[in-house]
Design a protein around this motif. Structure first.
Motif, PDB file in Angstrom:
ATOM      1  N   ASP A 120      41.919  39.818  42.981  1.00 46.65           N
ATOM      2  CA  ASP A 120      41.934  41.207  43.442  1.00 46.65           C
ATOM      3  C   ASP A 120      43.358  41.695  43.648  1.00 46.65           C
ATOM      4  O   ASP A 120      43.688  42.831  43.366  1.00 46.65           O
ATOM      5  CB  ASP A 120      41.098  41.410  44.714  1.00 46.65           C
ATOM      6  N   LYS A 121      44.232  40.757  44.090  1.00 44.62           N
ATOM      7  CA  LYS A 121      45.624  41.169  44.269  1.00 44.62           C
ATOM      8  C   LYS A 121      46.264  41.464  42.916  1.00 44.62           C
ATOM      9  O   LYS A 121      47.056  42.362  42.760  1.00 44.62           O
ATOM     10  CB  LYS A 121      46.425  40.075  44.987  1.00 44.62           C
ATOM     11  N   ARG A 122      45.867  40.653  41.915  1.00 46.53           N
ATOM     12  CA  ARG A 122      46.444  40.828  40.590  1.00 46.53           C
ATOM     13  C   ARG A 122      46.047  42.189  40.017  1.00 46.53           C
ATOM     14  O   ARG A 122      46.843  42.871  39.410  1.00 46.53           O
ATOM     15  CB  ARG A 122      45.938  39.704  39.675  1.00 46.53           C
ATOM     16  N   ARG A 152      45.758  44.694  41.500  1.00 43.53           N
ATOM     17  CA  ARG A 152      46.375  45.747  42.273  1.00 43.53           C
ATOM     18  C   ARG A 152      47.526  46.447  41.556  1.00 43.53           C
ATOM     19  O   ARG A 152      47.879  47.556  41.911  1.00 43.53           O
ATOM     20  CB  ARG A 152      46.898  45.135  43.567  1.00 43.53           C
ATOM     21  N   TRP A 153      48.128  45.770  40.558  1.00 45.03           N
ATOM     22  CA  TRP A 153      49.245  46.432  39.873  1.00 45.03           C
ATOM     23  C   TRP A 153      48.750  47.727  39.256  1.00 45.03           C
ATOM     24  O   TRP A 153      47.835  47.733  38.440  1.00 45.03           O
ATOM     25  CB  TRP A 153      49.813  45.543  38.764  1.00 45.03           C
ATOM     26  N   PRO A 154      49.345  48.850  39.625  1.00 50.19           N
ATOM     27  CA  PRO A 154      48.855  50.125  39.084  1.00 50.19           C
ATOM     28  C   PRO A 154      49.236  50.294  37.613  1.00 50.19           C
ATOM     29  O   PRO A 154      50.219  49.720  37.150  1.00 50.19           O
ATOM     30  CB  PRO A 154      49.544  51.175  39.953  1.00 50.19           C
TER      31      PRO A 154
END
Ligand SMILES: *Cc1c(COP(=O)(O)O)cnc(C)c1O
Length: 382
Positions: free
Chosen positions: A4-6, A8-10
Motif C-alpha cells: 500500500d505504501k508503494r 502511494r507514489w502519485p
C-alpha cells in the motif's frame, strides 16, 4: 515498504523507474529498553571528550559565515596520524606512512562508498550476505550489483570467486571484513589473493573495515603499498562511538583520492563536523577505551548463546550472528522472526537481517546484554 505504501507514489511524480519499488534503508526504530539492532557503541562519550569537542566547535562558530575547508586538510592530516600510530603499526613491522593525500573523509563511510561508486566503473559485485548498503548504493545510482554467495558457514569459496571474477570482471568488488552481518573476519592471505585477482583484470577492491577496531586481525591497509587498486574504508561510527557525528573515510593511493574529489559535493563536510572529528581524534585513546570492554562482553554473550545450544558465528565485530533455532526450541518451535518478536516483547530490539534461520544482536552495555540473555532464556524455556 508494504504494497500500500508503494502504491502511494502519485502519478505526477516522475520517480526513476528503478526506484519505484524501493523502500528507504533503515532498521525499524521502535522503542525498546535495550536497542541492540544497529551496531552502535552503547557507551556515551566521556565528559572530557565532550569538553574537547565543545571547545573545538566553539572556536569555529564565528566563521560559520564562510564555507568550510572543502578539502578538509586538517582533518585528513589528523586521520593520517591516527592511522599511522594506531593501525599501521599493528599491521606491519616497518612503518608504512600514510599522509593527508591518502585519506578522504565524508559524512559517514556510506558517503565515501557512494563517492567510490560515482567515480569508478560500471559494474559492481560483492559477497552475500554482506553489508546491504553496498548493493543499495550501487543500484540507487543505476549500477547493477552482482552477489557472490558465501558458503553455509559464511566463509568465502575462492574457487567460485575466481570463476566469477574471470567471467564478469566487475570494476568494483566489495569485501567487508569483519563482515556485517556475520561478524566473521577474513584471513589476510585470502584478502591478498582476492586483491590480486581483482587487480589482474583492472578492477578495484574496496575493503570495508567498519568494524576494524573490534578485530584482532590486522587491517589490510598495508596492501595499498603493494596493490594500488585497493581502497580501505573505515568509520568513526562504531568503535569511536561517533555515529551521530557522521564521519567515515577512505584510505588509498593519492590517485584514487584525487578521483574521488571529482564527484564530491562542494563543501560536503561541514566546519562543525570537521571540528568535532579533529577534537575526537585528539582523544582517540579515551574514545577507544570501551572497545576492549565491548570485546569482552562479546565473548561473554557468545559463550552464553553457545551454552543455550545456539549456533554462533565467531565474531570479530561488536555484534553476533546466531542461529540453529530448531535445535534449541524443539518443544515449542520458534523461527527467527518469532524469536525477534518475543525478544521485543521483553523490551529487547535486535535485528532480523533477512538471512533465514539467523538473527543478529549488537553487543550493548553489560546490563543490556544481561537483559537480552535473560529474556532469551525465558523464551527458550531454560
Ligand atoms: C555501519 C557500517 C558502515 C557505516 O556507516 P557510517 O555510519 O556511514 O560510517 C559501513 N560499512 C559497514 C559494513 C557497516 O556495518
Amino acid at each position: 515498504m508494504t504494497d500500500d505504501k508503494r502504491a502511494r507514489w502519485p502519478e505526477w511524480l516522475p520517480l526513476r523507474h528503478e526506484l519505484r519499488d524501493r523502500s528507504p534503508y533503515g532498521a525499524p526504530q521502535v522503542e525498546a529498553r535495550a536497542r541492540l539492532n544497529t551496531n552502535e557503541n552503547p557507551h556515551p562519550l566521556p565528559p572530557s571528550v565532550i569538553e574537547a569537542i565543545t571547545a573545538s566547535i566553539s572556536a569555529n562558530l564565528r566563521d560559520l559565515n564562510r564555507y568550510p575547508d572543502r578539502d578538509a586538510w586538517q582533518l585528513r592530516t589528523v586521520l593520517a596520524g591516527y592511522i599511522n600510530e594506531r593501525i599501521t603499526h599493528a599491521a606491519t613491522d616497518s612503518p608504512q606512512v600514510f599522509k593527508a593525500e591518502n585519506i578522504w573523509p565524508a559524512n559517514g563511510s556510506n558517503e565515501v562508498l557512494q563517492s567510490i561508486l560515482l567515480a569508478f566503473g560500471e559494474s559492481v559485485a560483492g559477497f552475500s550476505p554482506s553489508y546491504s548498503m553496498h548493493p543499495i548504493l550501487s543500484e540507487a545510482i543505476g549500477k547493477s550489483f552482482k552477489a557472490v554467495p558465501l558458503r553455509g558457514d559464511f566463509t568465502p569459496d575462492l574457487a567460485i570467486l575466481r570463476g566469477f571474477l574471470t567471467a564478469k570482471k566487475p570494476t568494483i568488488f566489495f569485501l567487508t571484513t569483519p563482515n556485517n552481518p556475520t561478524g566473521r573476519a577474513m584471513e589476510s592471505n585470502e584478502i591478498r589473493e582476492i586483491a590480486e585477482m581483482v587487480a589482474e583484470y583492472g578492477g578495484l577492491l574496496v575493503i570495508d573495515e567498519a568494524y576494524g577496531e573490534f578485530s584482532d586481525c590486522e587491517s589490510s591497509i598495508a596492501l595499498i603499498h603493494q596493490i594500488p587498486s585497493v581502497i580501505i574504508v573505515r568509520t568513526m561510527s562504531k568503535a569511536f562511538a561517533f555515529a551521530g557525528a557522521r564521519v567515515g573515510y577512505a584510505i588509498a593511493r593519492p590517485e584514487v583520492i584525487d578521483a574521488l574529489q571529482l564527484v564530491r559535493l562542494p563543501y560536503h563536510l561541514s566546519a562543525i563536523t570537521q571540528a568535532a572529528a579533529i577534537a575526537a581524534l585528539g582523544q582517540s585513546e579515551l574514545l577507544l577505551a570501551e572497545v576492549d570492554r565491548i570485546k569482552q562482553e562479546r565473548e561473554r554473550v557468545a559463550q552464553a548463546l553457545r551454552a543455550l545450544r545456539f549456533d554462533v558465528i565467531p565474531s570479530d565485530a561488536n555484534f553476533i550472528l546466531f542461529g540453529g533455532f530448531s535445535a534449541v526450541m524443539h518443544d515449542a518451535p520458534l523461527d527467527g522472526p518469532a524469536i525477534w518478536r518475543a525478544l521485543l516483547d521483553h523490551g529487547v530490539l535486535i535485528r532480523d537481517v533477512g538471512i533465514d534461520g539467523w538473527l543478529r544482536v549488537t553487543i550493548g552495555t553489560s546490563e543490556e546484554n544481561d537483559l537480552f540473555l535473560d529474556s532469551l532464556r525465558l523464551i527458550v524455556g531454560q
